[in-house]
Each structure stands twice: as structure tokens, then as C-alpha cells.
Enzyme design. Structure first.
Site, PDB file in Angstrom:
ATOM      1  N   PRO A 119       0.815  -1.217   0.000  1.00 18.86           N
ATOM      2  CA  PRO A 119       0.000   0.000   0.000  1.00 18.86           C
ATOM      3  C   PRO A 119       0.853   1.274   0.000  1.00 18.86           C
ATOM      4  O   PRO A 119       0.513   2.256  -0.632  1.00 18.86           O
ATOM      5  CB  PRO A 119      -0.815  -0.129   1.299  1.00 18.86           C
ATOM      6  CG  PRO A 119      -0.905  -1.605   1.540  1.00 18.86           C
ATOM      7  CD  PRO A 119       0.375  -2.183   1.013  1.00 18.86           C
ATOM      8  N   GLU A 354       5.071  -3.151 -13.261  1.00 16.86           N
ATOM      9  CA  GLU A 354       6.510  -3.420 -13.424  1.00 16.86           C
ATOM     10  C   GLU A 354       7.290  -2.133 -13.689  1.00 16.86           C
ATOM     11  O   GLU A 354       8.209  -2.094 -14.497  1.00 16.86           O
ATOM     12  CB  GLU A 354       6.756  -4.510 -14.475  1.00 16.86           C
ATOM     13  CG  GLU A 354       6.088  -5.808 -14.035  1.00 16.86           C
ATOM     14  CD  GLU A 354       6.604  -7.044 -14.711  1.00 16.86           C
ATOM     15  OE1 GLU A 354       7.738  -7.039 -15.222  1.00 16.86           O
ATOM     16  OE2 GLU A 354       5.856  -8.047 -14.702  1.00 16.86           O
TER      17      GLU A 354
HETATM   18  C1  LIG Z   1      -3.294  -4.845 -12.388  1.00 11.49           C
HETATM   19  C2  LIG Z   1      -2.023  -4.688 -11.616  1.00 11.49           C
HETATM   20  C3  LIG Z   1      -1.184  -5.775 -11.445  1.00 11.49           C
HETATM   21  C4  LIG Z   1      -0.013  -5.647 -10.692  1.00 11.49           C
HETATM   22  N1  LIG Z   1       0.764  -6.747 -10.448  1.00 11.49           N
HETATM   23  C5  LIG Z   1       1.774  -6.661  -9.545  1.00 11.49           C
HETATM   24  C6  LIG Z   1       2.481  -7.840  -9.110  1.00 11.49           C
HETATM   25  O1  LIG Z   1       2.215  -8.952  -9.572  1.00 11.49           O
HETATM   26  N2  LIG Z   1       3.439  -7.695  -8.169  1.00 11.49           N
HETATM   27  C7  LIG Z   1       3.766  -6.484  -7.622  1.00 11.49           C
HETATM   28  O2  LIG Z   1       4.646  -6.432  -6.760  1.00 11.49           O
HETATM   29  N3  LIG Z   1       3.120  -5.348  -8.025  1.00 11.49           N
HETATM   30  C8  LIG Z   1       2.136  -5.409  -8.952  1.00 11.49           C
HETATM   31  N4  LIG Z   1       1.459  -4.281  -9.341  1.00 11.49           N
HETATM   32  C9  LIG Z   1       1.815  -2.995  -8.732  1.00 11.49           C
HETATM   33  C10 LIG Z   1       2.460  -2.026  -9.701  1.00 11.49           C
HETATM   34  O3  LIG Z   1       3.745  -2.456 -10.027  1.00 11.49           O
HETATM   35  C11 LIG Z   1       2.423  -0.633  -9.065  1.00 11.49           C
HETATM   36  O4  LIG Z   1       1.069  -0.197  -9.094  1.00 11.49           O
HETATM   37  C12 LIG Z   1       3.313   0.360  -9.764  1.00 11.49           C
HETATM   38  O5  LIG Z   1       4.658   0.044  -9.546  1.00 11.49           O
HETATM   39  C13 LIG Z   1       3.066   1.801  -9.312  1.00 11.49           C
HETATM   40  O6  LIG Z   1       3.049   1.903  -7.924  1.00 11.49           O
HETATM   41  P1  LIG Z   1       1.839   2.682  -7.206  1.00 11.49           P
HETATM   42  O7  LIG Z   1       0.569   2.130  -7.739  1.00 11.49           O
HETATM   43  O8  LIG Z   1       2.058   2.646  -5.746  1.00 11.49           O
HETATM   44  O9  LIG Z   1       1.964   4.175  -7.725  1.00 11.49           O
HETATM   45  P2  LIG Z   1       2.881   5.307  -7.083  1.00 11.49           P
HETATM   46  O10 LIG Z   1       4.245   4.829  -6.848  1.00 11.49           O
HETATM   47  O11 LIG Z   1       2.150   5.898  -5.923  1.00 11.49           O
HETATM   48  O12 LIG Z   1       2.913   6.377  -8.257  1.00 11.49           O
HETATM   49  C14 LIG Z   1       1.851   7.284  -8.519  1.00 11.49           C
HETATM   50  C15 LIG Z   1       2.288   8.196  -9.675  1.00 11.49           C
HETATM   51  O13 LIG Z   1       3.455   8.933  -9.308  1.00 11.49           O
HETATM   52  C16 LIG Z   1       4.500   8.715 -10.244  1.00 11.49           C
HETATM   53  N5  LIG Z   1       5.784   8.735  -9.556  1.00 11.49           N
HETATM   54  C17 LIG Z   1       6.136   8.068  -8.420  1.00 11.49           C
HETATM   55  N6  LIG Z   1       7.415   8.319  -8.113  1.00 11.49           N
HETATM   56  C18 LIG Z   1       7.900   9.150  -9.077  1.00 11.49           C
HETATM   57  C19 LIG Z   1       9.161   9.765  -9.326  1.00 11.49           C
HETATM   58  N7  LIG Z   1      10.223   9.555  -8.533  1.00 11.49           N
HETATM   59  N8  LIG Z   1       9.295  10.560 -10.409  1.00 11.49           N
HETATM   60  C20 LIG Z   1       8.242  10.756 -11.239  1.00 11.49           C
HETATM   61  N9  LIG Z   1       7.017  10.213 -11.061  1.00 11.49           N
HETATM   62  C21 LIG Z   1       6.863   9.404  -9.993  1.00 11.49           C
HETATM   63  C22 LIG Z   1       4.183   7.360 -10.856  1.00 11.49           C
HETATM   64  O14 LIG Z   1       4.816   7.199 -12.096  1.00 11.49           O
HETATM   65  C23 LIG Z   1       2.670   7.410 -10.941  1.00 11.49           C
HETATM   66  O15 LIG Z   1       2.295   8.122 -12.075  1.00 11.49           O
HETATM   67  C24 LIG Z   1       0.321  -4.385 -10.138  1.00 11.49           C
HETATM   68  C25 LIG Z   1      -0.521  -3.270 -10.346  1.00 11.49           C
HETATM   69  C26 LIG Z   1      -1.691  -3.423 -11.052  1.00 11.49           C
HETATM   70  C27 LIG Z   1      -2.595  -2.221 -11.205  1.00 11.49           C
END
Ligand SMILES: Cc1cc2nc3c(=O)[nH]c(=O)nc-3n(C[C@H](O)[C@H](O)[C@H](O)COP(=O)(O)OP(=O)(O)OC[C@H]3O[C@@H](n4cnc5c(N)ncnc54)[C@H](O)[C@@H]3O)c2cc1C
Length: 371
Positions: A119, A354
Site C-alpha cells: 500500500p 513493473e
Molecule cells: C493490475 C495490476 C497488477 C499488478 N501486479 C503486480 C504484481 O504482480 N506484483 C507487484 O509487486 N506489483 C504489482 N502491481 C503494482 C504495480 O507495479 C504498481 O502499481 C506500480 O509500480 C506503481 O506503484 P503505485 O501504484 O504505488 O503508484 P505510485 O508509486 O504511488 O505512483 C503514482 C504516480 O506517481 C509517479 N511517480 C512516483 N514516483 C515518481 C518519481 N520519482 N518521479 C516521477 N514520477 C513518480 C508514478 O509514475 C505514478 O504516475 C500491479 C498493479 C496493477 C494495477
């Protein structure tokens, strides 16, 4: 090319029938995944001595593209099992771990999941809150993982967790957790925009005892393991994006030659021709980047930059092309039976998981500055 043909035949006989219904009902393609295992699509690059296909990454790209043209839910299940679970275990697992887990994962007798996101830890994967407390001969695992693909279907989970917060990312471990271990609970299934046939769940770990022999690599290797594994995973997702784009393009091309407006097929209107030209050009460029990343990996070169470029570019192409495919279909593109609206919804995830597109740019620029 034999692999492309086999993947194509599989899509026509097994995946295409029912793909719309599985999307509507969020139904995991259980029978189809079983068949993918039998056909060798779930451990394509694994050494045959562990039950894998012993193929190269280029073959893997070709197969994923073909399968994603028809069913991107099936291809993400395949990509996670191949690139995040099997590849990571084969590269860094002990002989015992490979014998115990890889020999069942590679032929698809069971499937696996890769659990990094939380989360509070998505793009910033270093801020792991899941704790793997060192208790001597086992780790006590507590915490929550989010968004886990194959979350409810997997038998084996590769879980990234913090053991020593003082050491920050060098205090993180990767553990093999079995579905049957006491204290593991699978949370609710996410109701998603796209790839609705794949099952995405949160996972809760409460005092799960994970034996020390289930740690992958040395103590503190978990973050490096995750980042290295994701570099390879990105080739799979880039190829998935490529397949979604080419599937939508092929449908739009065929439709443009059938649909008539103003007395001629719409493919005779230059506005449609130019759309098709742009789509085909973008797809070809994405394909070359995917194949380049795969070739670099096969030749044991550093492919981090190219795999990030492939994912960044191909996922944008998937968005652009699927939107135009819906446009070419007009009103028919907006309903389910023509498939392109599903492909458009499926495309979006390739810019998020990813590593988001923003994170790919960080990876690419870091590599450029390093050069
Ligand atoms: C359908 C689905 C399947 C998935 N499967 C897996 C899985 O099998 N295993 C697993 O571990 N994860 C999985 N994920 C998780 C996925 O990898 C994450 O959702 C993703 O890495 C983004 O993290 P977050 O959702 O917390 O977004 P956040 O990290 O909160 O990012 C929110 C926004 O801020 C931007 N942002 C964040 N940091 C920066 C920065 N330093 N510079 C510029 N922009 C930034 C991001 O690009 C994004 O636009 C899955 C997600 C989905 C939706």
C-alpha cells in the site's frame, strides 16, 4: 517461427473463444493456463532439466506478442510466471529451491506470483513495510502486499520484505512463501479497468514462519533480486504491449477494408490510411526495441536500459494504437464484440505495472548518465 505458429494456434483454439465473457465476468482462464503449461508457455526460458522449454528470450517475445493479440489477461499470467518467478528462481535460487519449486513452476503444474508492491511502496520499492524478522532458523513474516497478479491462483509467492530497516534497501530479503503456510491470507480481488481475466489480489501475512532455506540469495540480497528480476520482466510487459497494439491494428486494418462510408471502403479515405500508416510504423519500432532488449539479454549483455526503453515505448504505442483502432471502428469500436475496446482498456496497465512510464524514464536516464 515455430513458437509463433504454436502460440497463434493456441490463441485461435483456446483463447479467442470466451475471451469477451472472461473479461466481463473477471474470470481467471484456468483451463487455458493449464494448457499453456502443457504447451510449454509458462517456463519457456527455463533449462529443460527443470522442466522448462530451454528457449531464448527472442522466442519468448514472439510468443507473448501472439498471445497478447488475443488475450492480455492470459499473457500477464504467463509473463509473471516466466520472467518474474521462474527466471528469478533459476538465476538466484539454490539447487534445492530449484528442485522443489522450479520443477513444478516451469512446466506450469503450479503457478507463481511476485510480491513487491505494498500500500505504501509502489514506485518507491525501497520503503518496504512488510517485515521478515530473523528468528534464527526461520523468518517471521508480517505485512501486506498489494496488487499481486496471480494472487489467488498461485501456489508459490516470491515475497520481498524488510529484515533490517537500519540497512535500508540492503536489509531487504526475498523469500519463497508457500500458499499453504499458516498465516497467509488472500484479500479481495481487484475490480479492474483491463486485464480483467487475471486475478489481482492483496495478500496479508500474519506471523508466517518462513524457513531460512526459503531465502533467495544472501542475507540482504532481496532488493537487488527484485530490481534485477524486474529488468527481465519488462521485456515481457513490453512484448505484451506490442501484442495488444498489433492485435488492435490487425482488427482495424481488416475492418477498414470491409466497412463502407460515402460509397467506398473506409480504407480508401486518406485519413484512415494515414492512421494505419502511423499505427504500423509505431508497432514495427516497438517490435524492434523488444527484440533488441531480448537479444541483448540472450547475449548476456546489460539490457537494463533497452528493456526500460522497450517498455516505455511499446506501452505508449499500445495506448496510441488501441485508441486509433477504436476510432477506425467508429461506433462498433465502442462495443465489446469487436474486441478493440477491451484491447484499449488492457493497454493502459502496461504503462503502470513493473515500473510506471515515469519510472522507466528514471531507469533510462540513470543508465545514460552512467555511460
Ligand atoms: C493490475 C495490476 C497488477 C499488478 N501486479 C503486480 C504484481 O504482480 N506484483 C507487484 O509487486 N506489483 C504489482 N502491481 C503494482 C504495480 O507495479 C504498481 O502499481 C506500480 O509500480 C506503481 O506503484 P503505485 O501504484 O504505488 O503508484 P505510485 O508509486 O504511488 O505512483 C503514482 C504516480 O506517481 C509517479 N511517480 C512516483 N514516483 C515518481 C518519481 N520519482 N518521479 C516521477 N514520477 C513518480 C508514478 O509514475 C505514478 O504516475 C500491479 C498493479 C496493477 C494495477
Amino acid at each position: 517461427m515455430a513458437v509463433k505458429k504454436a502460440a497463434y494456434e493456441f490463441t485461435q483454439t483456446e483463447l479467442l473463444p470466451g475471451v469477451i465473457e472472461r473479461d466481463i465476468n473477471q474470470e481467471f482462464p484456468k483451463q487455458q493456463v493449464k494448457k499453456m503449461g502443457e504447451l510449454g508457455f509458462l517456463g519457456m526460458m527455463v533449462d529443460p532439466k527443470y522442466g522448462g522449454g530451454g528457449m531464448d528470450t527472442v522466442s519468448y517475445v514472439l510468443a507473448i506478442e501472439e498471445i497478447s493479440k488475443v488475450d492480455a489477461s492470459a499473457s500477464v499470467i504467463m509473463s509473471v510466471n516466466n520472467s518474474l518467478v521462474c527466471s528469478g528462481l533459476e538465476k538466484y535460487g539454490t539447487d534445492e529451491q530449484k528442485e522443489k519449486y522450479l520443477t513444478r513452476l516451469a512446466p506450469g503444474k503450479i503457478i507463481g506470483a511476485f510480491c513487491l508492491s505494498e500500500p505504501e511502496a509502489g514506485s518507491d520499492a525501497t520503503s518496504q513495510r512488510t517485515i521478515a524478522e530473523d528468528k534464527g532458523d526461520y523468518y517471521l513474516l508480517n505485512g501486506t502486499k498489494n496488487w499481486i497478479t496471480n494472487g489467488n491462483s498461485a501456489s508459490v509467492y516470491l515475497v520481498i520484505a524488510q529484515t533490517d530497516p537500519k540497512k535500508k534497501h540492503l536489509g531487504i530479503n526475498a523469500l519463497i512463501v508457500e500458499r499453504e503456510m499458516a498465516g497467509l491470507e488472500v484479500g479481495k480481488k481487484e475490480d479492474k479497468l483491463g486485464i480483467r481475466g487475471s486475478d489481482t489480489h492483496s495478500l496479508m501475512f500474519t506471523d508466517v514462519k518462513v524457513p531460512k532455506e526459503n531465502r533467495i540469495g544472501e542475507d540482504g540480497f532481496g532488493f537487488k533480486f527484485a530490481m534485477d528480476t524486474l529488468n527481465g520482466g519488462r521485456i515481457g510487459i513490453a512484448s505484451q504491449a506490442l501484442g495488444i497494439a498489433s492485435g488492435a491494428y490487425e482488427r482495424a486494418l481488416a475492418y477498414s477494408k470491409e466497412r463502407k462510408a460515402f460509397g467506398v471502403e473506409i480504407s480508401k479515405h486518406q485519413a484512415i490510411q494515414f492512421k494505419l500508416a502511423d499505427m504500423a510504423t509505431e508497432i514495427e519500432a516497438a517490435r524492434l526495441l523488444c527484440l533488441r532488449a531480448a537479444t541483448e539479454k540472450d547475449h548476456k549483455k546489460d539490457f537494463a536500459k533497452t528493456s526500460a526503453m522497450a517498455k516505455l515505448f511499446a506501452s505508449q504505442v499500445a495506448m496510441d494504437v488501441t485508441i486509433e483502432a477504436v476510432q477506425i471502428h467508429g461506433g462498433y469500436g465502442y462495443v465489446k464484440e469487436y474486441h478493440v475496446e477491451r484491447l484499449m482498456r488492457d493497454a493502459k496497465i502496461t504503462q503502470i505495472y513493473e515500473g510506471t512510464s515515469e519510472i522507466q524514464k528514471i531507469v533510462i536516464s540513470r543508465e545514460l548518465i552512467k555511460l
